[in-house]
Design a protein around this motif. Sequence first.
Motif, PDB file in Angstrom:
ATOM      1  N   GLU A  15     -13.178 -15.599  -3.671  1.00 50.22           N
ATOM      2  CA  GLU A  15     -13.398 -16.897  -4.308  1.00 50.22           C
ATOM      3  C   GLU A  15     -14.856 -16.955  -4.748  1.00 50.22           C
ATOM      4  N   PHE A  16     -15.102 -16.730  -6.035  1.00 48.76           N
ATOM      5  CA  PHE A  16     -16.483 -16.716  -6.503  1.00 48.76           C
ATOM      6  C   PHE A  16     -16.549 -17.030  -7.983  1.00 48.76           C
ATOM      7  N   MET A  17     -17.718 -17.466  -8.406  1.00 43.79           N
ATOM      8  CA  MET A  17     -17.976 -17.760  -9.807  1.00 43.79           C
ATOM      9  C   MET A  17     -19.448 -17.477 -10.078  1.00 43.79           C
ATOM     10  N   GLY A  18     -19.823 -17.493 -11.353  1.00 46.37           N
ATOM     11  CA  GLY A  18     -21.221 -17.237 -11.645  1.00 46.37           C
ATOM     12  C   GLY A  18     -21.495 -17.107 -13.133  1.00 46.37           C
ATOM     13  N   ILE A  19     -22.548 -16.353 -13.441  1.00 46.41           N
ATOM     14  CA  ILE A  19     -23.061 -16.204 -14.798  1.00 46.41           C
ATOM     15  C   ILE A  19     -22.906 -14.748 -15.240  1.00 46.41           C
TER      16      ILE A  19
ATOM     17  N   ARG B 283     -20.901 -19.023 -18.287  1.00 51.81           N
ATOM     18  CA  ARG B 283     -20.593 -19.458 -16.922  1.00 51.81           C
ATOM     19  C   ARG B 283     -19.090 -19.338 -16.724  1.00 51.81           C
ATOM     20  N   VAL B 284     -18.679 -18.632 -15.668  1.00 52.98           N
ATOM     21  CA  VAL B 284     -17.272 -18.260 -15.529  1.00 52.98           C
ATOM     22  C   VAL B 284     -16.787 -18.423 -14.089  1.00 52.98           C
ATOM     23  N   VAL B 285     -15.464 -18.633 -13.967  1.00 53.96           N
ATOM     24  CA  VAL B 285     -14.780 -18.508 -12.693  1.00 53.96           C
ATOM     25  C   VAL B 285     -13.894 -17.271 -12.762  1.00 53.96           C
ATOM     26  N   VAL B 286     -13.626 -16.696 -11.578  1.00 51.38           N
ATOM     27  CA  VAL B 286     -12.961 -15.392 -11.512  1.00 51.38           C
ATOM     28  C   VAL B 286     -11.680 -15.505 -10.690  1.00 51.38           C
ATOM     29  N   PRO B 287     -10.495 -15.326 -11.278  1.00 51.04           N
ATOM     30  CA  PRO B 287      -9.264 -15.303 -10.494  1.00 51.04           C
ATOM     31  C   PRO B 287      -9.325 -14.221  -9.418  1.00 51.04           C
ATOM     32  N   PHE B 288      -8.727 -14.495  -8.266  1.00 48.90           N
ATOM     33  CA  PHE B 288      -8.830 -13.541  -7.151  1.00 48.90           C
ATOM     34  C   PHE B 288      -7.992 -12.292  -7.370  1.00 48.90           C
ATOM     35  N   THR B 289      -7.007 -12.351  -8.257  1.00 47.45           N
ATOM     36  CA  THR B 289      -6.188 -11.187  -8.568  1.00 47.45           C
ATOM     37  C   THR B 289      -6.813 -10.415  -9.731  1.00 47.45           C
TER      38      THR B 289
ATOM     39  N   ASN C  41     -15.024  -4.317  -4.328  1.00 48.90           N
ATOM     40  CA  ASN C  41     -15.987  -5.162  -3.649  1.00 48.90           C
ATOM     41  C   ASN C  41     -15.832  -6.599  -4.126  1.00 48.90           C
ATOM     42  N   GLY C  42     -15.993  -7.526  -3.184  1.00 49.04           N
ATOM     43  CA  GLY C  42     -15.764  -8.923  -3.493  1.00 49.04           C
ATOM     44  C   GLY C  42     -17.008  -9.671  -3.896  1.00 49.04           C
ATOM     45  N   GLY C  43     -16.878 -10.998  -3.913  1.00 51.17           N
ATOM     46  CA  GLY C  43     -17.901 -11.860  -4.485  1.00 51.17           C
ATOM     47  C   GLY C  43     -18.819 -12.543  -3.501  1.00 51.17           C
ATOM     48  N   GLN C  44     -18.738 -12.218  -2.212  1.00 56.41           N
ATOM     49  CA  GLN C  44     -19.699 -12.758  -1.257  1.00 56.41           C
ATOM     50  C   GLN C  44     -20.958 -11.891  -1.328  1.00 56.41           C
ATOM     51  N   ALA C  45     -21.602 -11.982  -2.463  1.00 61.13           N
ATOM     52  CA  ALA C  45     -22.706 -11.084  -2.814  1.00 61.13           C
ATOM     53  C   ALA C  45     -23.525 -11.734  -3.926  1.00 61.13           C
ATOM     54  N   GLU C  46     -24.647 -11.116  -4.224  1.00 61.71           N
ATOM     55  CA  GLU C  46     -25.483 -11.645  -5.303  1.00 61.71           C
ATOM     56  C   GLU C  46     -24.928 -11.287  -6.679  1.00 61.71           C
ATOM     57  N   TYR C  47     -24.275 -10.131  -6.765  1.00 60.40           N
ATOM     58  CA  TYR C  47     -23.676  -9.685  -8.025  1.00 60.40           C
ATOM     59  C   TYR C  47     -22.342  -9.006  -7.720  1.00 60.40           C
TER      60      TYR C  47
ATOM     61  N   LEU D 291     -10.808 -23.098  -8.319  1.00 61.87           N
ATOM     62  CA  LEU D 291      -9.850 -22.592  -9.306  1.00 61.87           C
ATOM     63  C   LEU D 291      -9.616 -21.097  -9.135  1.00 61.87           C
ATOM     64  N   THR D 292     -10.493 -20.434  -8.417  1.00 64.07           N
ATOM     65  CA  THR D 292     -10.382 -18.993  -8.213  1.00 64.07           C
ATOM     66  C   THR D 292      -9.196 -18.612  -7.346  1.00 64.07           C
ATOM     67  N   ASP D 293      -8.803 -19.490  -6.409  1.00 58.92           N
ATOM     68  CA  ASP D 293      -7.723 -19.141  -5.477  1.00 58.92           C
ATOM     69  C   ASP D 293      -7.010 -20.353  -4.911  1.00 58.92           C
ATOM     70  N   ILE D 294      -7.688 -21.146  -4.070  1.00 65.76           N
ATOM     71  CA  ILE D 294      -6.930 -22.066  -3.218  1.00 65.76           C
ATOM     72  C   ILE D 294      -6.256 -23.196  -3.979  1.00 65.76           C
ATOM     73  N   PHE D 295      -6.834 -23.664  -5.087  1.00 69.96           N
ATOM     74  CA  PHE D 295      -6.127 -24.687  -5.849  1.00 69.96           C
ATOM     75  C   PHE D 295      -4.920 -24.092  -6.572  1.00 69.96           C
ATOM     76  N   PRO D 296      -5.043 -22.980  -7.306  1.00 71.46           N
ATOM     77  CA  PRO D 296      -3.835 -22.371  -7.872  1.00 71.46           C
ATOM     78  C   PRO D 296      -2.795 -21.992  -6.814  1.00 71.46           C
ATOM     79  N   THR D 297      -3.249 -21.582  -5.624  1.00 78.30           N
ATOM     80  CA  THR D 297      -2.297 -21.232  -4.570  1.00 78.30           C
ATOM     81  C   THR D 297      -1.564 -22.470  -4.081  1.00 78.30           C
ATOM     82  N   GLY D 298      -2.305 -23.544  -3.818  1.00 78.09           N
ATOM     83  CA  GLY D 298      -1.647 -24.793  -3.436  1.00 78.09           C
ATOM     84  C   GLY D 298      -0.718 -25.297  -4.525  1.00 78.09           C
ATOM     85  N   TRP D 299      -1.152 -25.172  -5.771  1.00 75.82           N
ATOM     86  CA  TRP D 299      -0.339 -25.619  -6.911  1.00 75.82           C
ATOM     87  C   TRP D 299       0.962 -24.814  -6.991  1.00 75.82           C
ATOM     88  N   SER D 300       0.863 -23.499  -6.861  1.00 70.30           N
ATOM     89  CA  SER D 300       2.065 -22.655  -6.928  1.00 70.30           C
ATOM     90  C   SER D 300       3.047 -23.006  -5.816  1.00 70.30           C
TER      91      SER D 300
END
Length: 385
Positions: A60-64, A80-86, A136-142, A167-176
């Motif tokens: 679950e991450f977003m950035g520039i 500025r973007v959000v990143v789907p977890f898949t 590698n995931g998004g709990q990082a600087e890049y 929007l990266t995961d938990i809201f779409p997951t709850g929505w689905s």
Amino acid sequence: MKAAVFHKIGDIQVDTVDDPRIEQSRDAIIRVTSTAICGSDLHIYDGFIPQLKNEVLGHEFMGIVEDVGSEVTNLKKGDRVVVPFTVACGKCYFCQKNLQMHCENSNPEHYGPDGGLLTEKGGGLFGYTDLYGGYNGGQAEYVRVPYADYGLHTVPESLKDEQVLFLTDIFPTGWSSIEWGELKGGETVAIFGSGPVGLMAQKSAWIQGAARVIAIDPVNYRLEKARRVNNVETLNPDEVDVIEAIRQMTNGRGADLCVDAVGMEADRSLLEKAKAVINFEKGTPKVLELCFQAVRRGGIVSVVGVYGTPFDNISIGRMFDKGITVRFGQSFVHKNMSHLLDLVVQGKVVLDDIISHTLPLADASKAYDMFKKKQDDCTKVVLKP
């Protein structure tokens, strides 16, 4: 760069690791501005999903956007973007059918049709073990994002990170989980689990037409959060007979839709733990069984809580006798992203009201421990690199 690195079960440290770089022509490099800890991250942290090598966690991450590959023409530095977890290519058989979680190209070493315990898994996931691509995931600087021209979604500058991060995961997951319930309007929805995904499922149930939403969780501060931010009815299984209570609330029939937003890491007794060891199981299907009991005849059970192993003694007979429809799996995050972003922009849903803690990335180890142990009324942790 700094990143939260999984080393072994129960051991996550913030390390200095190599900066990501463009490796393929459809890649982008993202400077992470916000990331979050998900309940699914705990499956790795607790050893329920195996990972033998070090890996940067976080899906679950977003950035520039900082850099793009030669084929990425729809994005530029500074977006500025959000990143789907898949991780999805957008071109294969399954991506073309809006089943991006089953992408044929994003998990080349471990992909296959069988869906076995340790072989032939689905498409790639950020920060979610070698079995799902080893990204590698998004709990990082890049972070490097493959297939960026397909996966990344730009977001308005007028919205702060916390309004769109989920929007990266938990809201779409709850929505689905609610979308799979095929609500027509006026239904009773029972949602097992009031963690982050359960809270998002509650929001989604109201938007999709539920007349009554019932939240079930053994942790009272989570139930208080559910009542406060989502205006739902609540049941604590340690205090009441949940199945009997749901039936009494529904004229003896049961809920139209039951959502399992817990998965295999539900609370267990010592006897249940011993049974799991004997049967070579990880975790428990307890919540799934509660859903089968709580749903009405001809109803739907939607499962977005993660299950990683086979389980013994699943009540197939009850499912058959009651005529239950069951839907499992990863959410349709790519398919629903634009619509869910519009809901946020239009003010029809608030997502950041579930955040309980915002901490620097440097405190990731402390944050994982707090989230796992449910300390300090921890509901959702956002990390800032």
